[in-house]
Design a protein around this motif. Structure first.
Motif, short mmCIF file in Angstrom:
data_model
loop_
_atom_site.label_atom_id
_atom_site.label_comp_id
_atom_site.label_asym_id
_atom_site.label_seq_id
_atom_site.Cartn_x
_atom_site.Cartn_y
_atom_site.Cartn_z
N HIS A 133 -51.22 45.75 22.49
CA HIS A 133 -52.22 45.38 21.47
C HIS A 133 -51.99 46.13 20.16
CE1 HIS A 133 -55.08 42.64 23.29
NE2 HIS A 133 -55.25 43.40 24.36
N CYS A 149 -57.55 39.43 29.61
CA CYS A 149 -57.78 40.20 28.38
C CYS A 149 -59.12 39.78 27.80
CB CYS A 149 -56.66 39.89 27.38
SG CYS A 149 -56.82 40.75 25.80
N GLN A 205 -59.00 45.08 19.07
CA GLN A 205 -59.80 44.02 19.71
C GLN A 205 -61.26 44.03 19.25
OE1 GLN A 205 -58.33 45.15 23.90
NE2 GLN A 205 -58.83 42.99 24.07
N HIS A 264 -50.34 47.08 28.70
CA HIS A 264 -51.09 45.97 28.09
C HIS A 264 -51.78 46.44 26.80
CE1 HIS A 264 -53.90 42.36 28.46
NE2 HIS A 264 -54.56 43.15 27.62
N GLU A 265 -52.43 47.60 26.86
CA GLU A 265 -53.18 48.10 25.69
C GLU A 265 -52.25 48.57 24.57
OE1 GLU A 265 -56.12 47.25 25.58
OE2 GLU A 265 -56.49 46.90 27.70
#
Ligand code: QAP
Ligand code: CO
Length: 175
Positions: free
Chosen positions: A141, A95, A50, A137-138
Motif C-alpha cells: 500500500h 482489503c 487507505q 500487503h500493507e
C-alpha cells in the motif's frame, strides 16, 4: 481525527507514501484513529494511505488462535523496509479498500523488516505465517500497490467485472 476508508478505484490508493520525519502528537493521533477505524471495520491491517494520509505508516493486529484480536498484538510500523525475504506462500487476501472481494495472492513466506515505532525507536522483526503476509500487503500500500494488482490478467478481468457488479448493487440498495 475523523477518518474514512478510501475505496478502489480511488486514485489516491496509487500514490507513493512519503517517509515520516516528525514523530509528534499528530502522528500519534493518526495511529490511534487508524486503530479505531481498523477495529470498527473488522480489519487486521491498515495503511495510512487507505484513510487518505499518504505517509509511511501502517498498523497490524493479527488475531490469536482462539479468534480474539488482543490489543497486545497491535504492531505500528513507521517507515518500514523489507531487508530479507525467502520462500513462497499463497493466501486468499482481502482489503478494506477493496470490500467484499477475496483472491489468492503469492507472497514471500518469511521476511525480516526494519521500521520505527511511534517514538522513532528503530526495530527489527522477523515474521512468517499470516503476519508476514499482512506486512507485505500493507507495505505494498505504501508503494501504491493493491493485492488486485498482483493477480494474473484473467483473474484481474474477472475481478473488474465482479467488482463493478457489486458496486452497482450497493448503489441501488442505497437508493
Ligand atoms: C490485509 O486486510 C491482509 O472485504 C488486511 O468486507 C489481507 O484487514 C492481511 C476486510 C489478507 C493478511 C491477509 C475486507 C474486512 C478486511 C473486506 C483486511 C471486508 C471487511 C481486510
Ligand atoms: Co489492503
Amino acid at each position: 481525527m475523523k477518518l474514512t476508508i478510501v475505496e478502489y478505484p480511488d486514485k489516491r490508493l496509487k500514490e507513493r507514501s512519503k517517509a515520516v520525519e516528525k514523530f509528534d502528537s499528530e502522528l500519534h493521533r493518526l495511529l490511534d484513529a487508524m486503530y479505531d477505524m481498523m477495529i470498527k471495520s473488522n480489519g487486521i491491517g491498515l495503511a495510512a494511505v487507505q484513510v487518505g494520509h499518504a505517509k509511511q505508516v501502517l498498523i497490524l493486529n493479527i488475531p490469536d488462535d482462539n479468534d480474539g484480536q488482543p490489543i497486545d498484538n497491535l504492531i505500528e510500523m513507521i517507515n518500514p523496509t523489507i531487508i530479507q525475504a525467502s520462500g513462497e506462500t499463497t493466501y486468499q487476501e482481502g482489503c478494506l479498500s477493496v470490500p467484499s472481494f477475496y483472491e489468492d495472492v503469492n507472497r514471500y513466506e518469511k521476511i525480516a523488516v526494519t521500521y520505527q515505532d511511534r517514538n522513532s525507536i528503530a526495530k527489527t522483526i522477523e515474521a512468517d505465517g499470516l503476519l508476514s503476509i499482512a506486512i507485505q500487503h500493507e507495505i505494498d500500500h505504501l508503494k501504491g500497490i493493491l493485492f488486485i494488482d498482483k493477480l494474473s490478467y484473467s483473474r484481474r478481468k474477472k475481478f473488474e467485472k465482479e467488482y463493478k457488479r457489486v458496486q452497482k448493487e450497493k448503489k441501488i440498495s442505497k437508493e
